[in-house]
Scaffold this motif. Structure first.
Motif, PDB file in Angstrom:
ATOM      1  N   LYS A 166       0.838  -1.200   0.000  1.00 55.71           N
ATOM      2  CA  LYS A 166       0.000   0.000   0.000  1.00 55.71           C
ATOM      3  C   LYS A 166       0.869   1.245   0.000  1.00 55.71           C
ATOM      4  O   LYS A 166       1.788   1.378   0.808  1.00 55.71           O
ATOM      5  CB  LYS A 166      -0.928   0.023   1.208  1.00 55.71           C
ATOM      6  N   ASN A 167       0.577   2.162  -0.921  1.00 51.89           N
ATOM      7  CA  ASN A 167       1.182   3.490  -0.944  1.00 51.89           C
ATOM      8  C   ASN A 167       0.277   4.445  -0.180  1.00 51.89           C
ATOM      9  O   ASN A 167      -0.904   4.582  -0.513  1.00 51.89           O
ATOM     10  CB  ASN A 167       1.345   3.992  -2.383  1.00 51.89           C
ATOM     11  N   TRP A 168       0.825   5.112   0.820  1.00 49.99           N
ATOM     12  CA  TRP A 168       0.041   6.031   1.646  1.00 49.99           C
ATOM     13  C   TRP A 168       0.146   7.454   1.111  1.00 49.99           C
ATOM     14  O   TRP A 168       1.242   7.921   0.775  1.00 49.99           O
ATOM     15  CB  TRP A 168       0.516   5.972   3.095  1.00 49.99           C
ATOM     16  N   HIS A 169      -0.999   8.139   1.072  1.00 50.88           N
ATOM     17  CA  HIS A 169      -1.055   9.540   0.646  1.00 50.88           C
ATOM     18  C   HIS A 169      -0.798  10.429   1.866  1.00 50.88           C
ATOM     19  O   HIS A 169      -1.709  11.064   2.395  1.00 50.88           O
ATOM     20  CB  HIS A 169      -2.419   9.864   0.037  1.00 50.88           C
ATOM     21  N   ILE A 170       0.452  10.434   2.327  1.00 48.58           N
ATOM     22  CA  ILE A 170       0.757  11.176   3.547  1.00 48.58           C
ATOM     23  C   ILE A 170       2.032  11.999   3.370  1.00 48.58           C
ATOM     24  O   ILE A 170       2.909  11.664   2.572  1.00 48.58           O
ATOM     25  CB  ILE A 170       0.898  10.249   4.777  1.00 48.58           C
ATOM     26  N   THR A 177      -2.189  13.811   2.406  1.00 48.01           N
ATOM     27  CA  THR A 177      -2.282  14.651   1.216  1.00 48.01           C
ATOM     28  C   THR A 177      -3.614  14.314   0.537  1.00 48.01           C
ATOM     29  O   THR A 177      -4.380  13.485   1.022  1.00 48.01           O
ATOM     30  CB  THR A 177      -1.110  14.373   0.265  1.00 48.01           C
ATOM     31  N   ALA A 178      -3.884  14.932  -0.597  1.00 47.60           N
ATOM     32  CA  ALA A 178      -5.140  14.670  -1.316  1.00 47.60           C
ATOM     33  C   ALA A 178      -5.180  13.217  -1.773  1.00 47.60           C
ATOM     34  O   ALA A 178      -4.230  12.716  -2.389  1.00 47.60           O
ATOM     35  CB  ALA A 178      -5.268  15.603  -2.509  1.00 47.60           C
ATOM     36  N   LEU A 179      -6.267  12.540  -1.465  1.00 51.80           N
ATOM     37  CA  LEU A 179      -6.449  11.159  -1.904  1.00 51.80           C
ATOM     38  C   LEU A 179      -6.838  11.081  -3.374  1.00 51.80           C
ATOM     39  O   LEU A 179      -6.653  10.041  -4.016  1.00 51.80           O
ATOM     40  CB  LEU A 179      -7.510  10.471  -1.048  1.00 51.80           C
ATOM     41  N   THR A 180      -7.402  12.162  -3.900  1.00 57.70           N
ATOM     42  CA  THR A 180      -7.790  12.191  -5.299  1.00 57.70           C
ATOM     43  C   THR A 180      -7.835  13.630  -5.782  1.00 57.70           C
ATOM     44  O   THR A 180      -8.088  14.547  -4.988  1.00 57.70           O
ATOM     45  CB  THR A 180      -9.167  11.530  -5.519  1.00 57.70           C
ATOM     46  N   ARG A 187      -6.759  10.337 -15.337  1.00 60.22           N
ATOM     47  CA  ARG A 187      -5.616   9.626 -15.908  1.00 60.22           C
ATOM     48  C   ARG A 187      -5.418   8.301 -15.151  1.00 60.22           C
ATOM     49  O   ARG A 187      -6.296   7.470 -15.164  1.00 60.22           O
ATOM     50  CB  ARG A 187      -4.393  10.533 -15.863  1.00 60.22           C
ATOM     51  N   MET A 188      -4.259   8.122 -14.508  1.00 54.94           N
ATOM     52  CA  MET A 188      -3.982   6.846 -13.844  1.00 54.94           C
ATOM     53  C   MET A 188      -4.318   6.854 -12.357  1.00 54.94           C
ATOM     54  O   MET A 188      -4.065   5.882 -11.653  1.00 54.94           O
ATOM     55  CB  MET A 188      -2.513   6.462 -14.014  1.00 54.94           C
ATOM     56  N   GLY A 189      -4.878   7.936 -11.851  1.00 58.48           N
ATOM     57  CA  GLY A 189      -5.171   8.014 -10.437  1.00 58.48           C
ATOM     58  C   GLY A 189      -4.098   8.792  -9.694  1.00 58.48           C
ATOM     59  O   GLY A 189      -2.995   9.024 -10.192  1.00 58.48           O
ATOM     60  N   THR A 190      -4.426   9.223  -8.477  1.00 55.98           N
ATOM     61  CA  THR A 190      -3.531  10.051  -7.675  1.00 55.98           C
ATOM     62  C   THR A 190      -2.551   9.164  -6.909  1.00 55.98           C
ATOM     63  O   THR A 190      -2.970   8.370  -6.070  1.00 55.98           O
ATOM     64  CB  THR A 190      -4.350  10.902  -6.682  1.00 55.98           C
ATOM     65  N   PRO A 191      -1.246   9.284  -7.171  1.00 61.02           N
ATOM     66  CA  PRO A 191      -0.292   8.381  -6.516  1.00 61.02           C
ATOM     67  C   PRO A 191      -0.041   8.763  -5.067  1.00 61.02           C
ATOM     68  O   PRO A 191      -0.068   9.930  -4.692  1.00 61.02           O
ATOM     69  CB  PRO A 191       0.980   8.563  -7.356  1.00 61.02           C
ATOM     70  N   GLY A 192       0.215   7.756  -4.247  1.00 58.02           N
ATOM     71  CA  GLY A 192       0.657   7.995  -2.878  1.00 58.02           C
ATOM     72  C   GLY A 192       2.137   8.317  -2.841  1.00 58.02           C
ATOM     73  O   GLY A 192       2.857   8.181  -3.838  1.00 58.02           O
ATOM     74  N   ARG A 193       2.621   8.691  -1.652  1.00 55.13           N
ATOM     75  CA  ARG A 193       4.016   9.123  -1.505  1.00 55.13           C
ATOM     76  C   ARG A 193       4.884   8.102  -0.774  1.00 55.13           C
ATOM     77  O   ARG A 193       6.101   8.103  -0.934  1.00 55.13           O
ATOM     78  CB  ARG A 193       4.082  10.454  -0.741  1.00 55.13           C
ATOM     79  N   VAL A 194       4.266   7.263   0.057  1.00 48.84           N
ATOM     80  CA  VAL A 194       5.047   6.386   0.933  1.00 48.84           C
ATOM     81  C   VAL A 194       4.673   4.931   0.661  1.00 48.84           C
ATOM     82  O   VAL A 194       3.555   4.502   0.954  1.00 48.84           O
ATOM     83  CB  VAL A 194       4.800   6.736   2.417  1.00 48.84           C
ATOM     84  N   MET A 195       5.609   4.171   0.084  1.00 47.39           N
ATOM     85  CA  MET A 195       5.354   2.777  -0.262  1.00 47.39           C
ATOM     86  C   MET A 195       5.633   1.891   0.947  1.00 47.39           C
ATOM     87  O   MET A 195       6.721   1.954   1.540  1.00 47.39           O
ATOM     88  CB  MET A 195       6.238   2.358  -1.437  1.00 47.39           C
ATOM     89  N   THR A 196       4.657   1.066   1.318  1.00 44.52           N
ATOM     90  CA  THR A 196       4.794   0.239   2.510  1.00 44.52           C
ATOM     91  C   THR A 196       4.412  -1.209   2.239  1.00 44.52           C
ATOM     92  O   THR A 196       3.640  -1.516   1.321  1.00 44.52           O
ATOM     93  CB  THR A 196       3.916   0.755   3.666  1.00 44.52           C
ATOM     94  N   ILE A 197       4.959  -2.076   3.079  1.00 39.97           N
ATOM     95  CA  ILE A 197       4.540  -3.468   3.173  1.00 39.97           C
ATOM     96  C   ILE A 197       4.038  -3.671   4.602  1.00 39.97           C
ATOM     97  O   ILE A 197       4.787  -3.470   5.571  1.00 39.97           O
ATOM     98  CB  ILE A 197       5.696  -4.438   2.888  1.00 39.97           C
ATOM     99  N   ASN A 198       2.766  -4.016   4.736  1.00 37.56           N
ATOM    100  CA  ASN A 198       2.148  -4.153   6.070  1.00 37.56           C
ATOM    101  C   ASN A 198       2.368  -2.913   6.934  1.00 37.56           C
ATOM    102  O   ASN A 198       2.555  -2.995   8.146  1.00 37.56           O
ATOM    103  CB  ASN A 198       2.677  -5.397   6.791  1.00 37.56           C
TER     104      ASN A 198
END
Length: 451
Positions: A166-170, A177-180, A187-198
């Motif tokens: 899960k990429n978090w929009h934080i 940050t803005a979720l959308t 386009r492809m959707g609003t990307p998150g900033r922080v890539m996480t595993i669990n």
């Protein structure tokens, strides 16, 4: 797994920091296997920051629910949000009343209410759960979790890692940050900033040296299509979207779009302290590291195939679905708010539904009959097409070679047409949509009715 063993294994996990973090389900009410309490909660994703999330049972990652193939599971959901919610059990071929789509299959779970889900999984594999209301916010803020259905005869793996991507929009302080945004939803959707595993940033998990390891990757993100690779050239793809494949194959790279899952089989290095890293576009996501063990000469177990009905292709009816942009002028409500509709399925944008208003289905299917869906992506963006209550058999593509496989979510590339078959054996009104959540919320959704 009974409740005593579940708690015992959960305590063992909690005592071993090198294993994936796990949130236990609350002590269930009498007669229930799990209880999920849906409520706001502050969680820690970035160092030193607090994120005002929405959670199952007070934290993130959400509880890993484990059921067993062909055995009933009962889950009570308690809504402590200030808005309605539901729970959809993604990828499960279960009765329509348990599917978790508001108005189409069940009433919304209102604030302060409970809803009891009970179903018997026919298939084993990696699945997940999430709401189907206010999806951009409820999923984006943390209401996503893994549902693992163990095989009736459980394969002999030495470690089973459940890894939710899960990429978090934080921001760096943990605030959202803005979720959308309309520009990105188009386009492809609003990307998150922080890539996480669990919920962790590039974690490392200990595994027994030389052991047979099952790595379950679940994309519970709103937007991101992961391009997964491994530093272990011998890592094997053993299941796609909850369904084992007949002939496991080496992982070179694999696209996992929102809603999709990938099970990998790995024989861990035999020397202590060696690592295998799984990456997204060469960016490390998660690493496994070997610790001392007595294991030798291990082989990957063979997964039994799920009982997916075989399509009758000779007598199948073909239905064409075209996925396009909506070229109409965006409507504005009386209150001045814009109703963004960017996407269409067969030239229809989803208009929403309520207790007294259910739109017409995209198609009506005859129960027991085989249908071939011709899925045409007429846009320049990827679209993971997900169907509820059924499993596709993907047959071919105009863009790449396909070895037929089973899935509930078909990823379509730019201008790609995929041919997929299904047996319409599950009666009900089944949601059918793109699983990039901003696309879903801006028109890319409908349903098919099996009668």
């Amino acid at each position: 797994m009974n409740r005593r063993n579940f708690i015992k294994s959960g305590v063992a996990l909690a005592m071993t920091s090198a294993l994936p973090s796990v949130v236990l389900a609350a002590n269930p009410s009498v007669g229930f296997d799990y209880e999920l309490i849906v409520a706001p909660a502050d969680v820690n994703i970035v160092p030193g920051g607090s994120t005002p999330a929405l959670s199952f049972n007070g934290g993130y990652p959400s509880p890993v629910i484990r059921a067993k193939q062909h055995q009933p599971v009962r889950i009570r959901v308690v809504n402590k949000l200030n808005e309605p919610t539901t729970i959809h059990w993604h990828g499960m071929r279960i009765p329509i009343g348990m599917d978790g789509v508001p108005f189409l299959s069940q009433p919304p779970i209102m604030p302060g209410e409970t809803f009891d889900y009970e179903f018997t999984p026919p298939d084993a594999g990696s699945f997940w759960y999430h709401p189907h209301m206010n999806s951009v916010e409820q999923l984006g803020k943390g209401l996503v979790g893994a549902l693992i259905v163990d095989e009736a005869e459980k394969p002999d793996f030495d470690e089973d890692l459940v890894l939710c991507m899960k990429n978090w929009h934080i921001k760096d302080d943990g605030s959202f940050t803005a979720l959308t945004t309309p520009q990105n939803a188009f386009r492809m959707g609003t990307p998150g900033r922080v890539m996480t595993i669990n919920g962790d940033i590039h974690p490392t998990y200990d595994v027994p040296a030389g052991g047979a390891i099952r790595v379950r990757l679940l994309n519970v993100d709103n937007t991101l299509v992961y391009d997964v690779t491994s530093t272990d050239s011998d890592a094997q793809i053993i299941a796609i979207d909850g369904n084992p494949i007949a002939q496991p194959r080496a992982l070179s790279n694999h696209l996992i779009a929102p809603g999709m899952r990938l099970d990998l089989g790995v024989i861990a290095p035999s020397k202590i302290g060696e690592t295998v890293t799984f990456k997204h576009k060469n960016k490390p996501m998660v690493t496994i590291k070997t610790v001392a063990s007595q294991l030798e000469n291990r082989r990957l177990p063979t997964l039994p195939l799920n009982p997916i009905p075989t399509p009758d292709l000779e007598n199948a009816e073909t239905i064409k679905f075209a996925f396009e942009w909506n070229a109409n002028i965006t409507p504005i409500h009386k209150d001045g708010k814009v109703n963004y509709n960017f996407w269409t399925m067969n030239r229809r944008s989803w208009e929403g539904m309520s207790k007294g208003h259910i739109p017409a289905p995209l198609a009506t299917l005859e129960r027991g009959k085989t249908y071939i869906f011709e899925l045409s992506n007429l846009t320049q963006y990827h679209h993971p097409i997900h169907i509820h209550g059924h499993t596709f058999t993907v047959l071919k593509s105009n863009k790449k070679a396909i070895t037929p496989f089973h899935t509930d979510t078909v990823l379509l590339g730019q201008n790609e047409t995929v041919i997929a078959a299904l047996v319409a054996d599950n009666p009900g009104r089944w949601m059918y949509h793109c699983h990039i959540i901003e696309h879903l919320k801006t028109g890319f959704m409908g349903y098919v009715e099996v009668s």
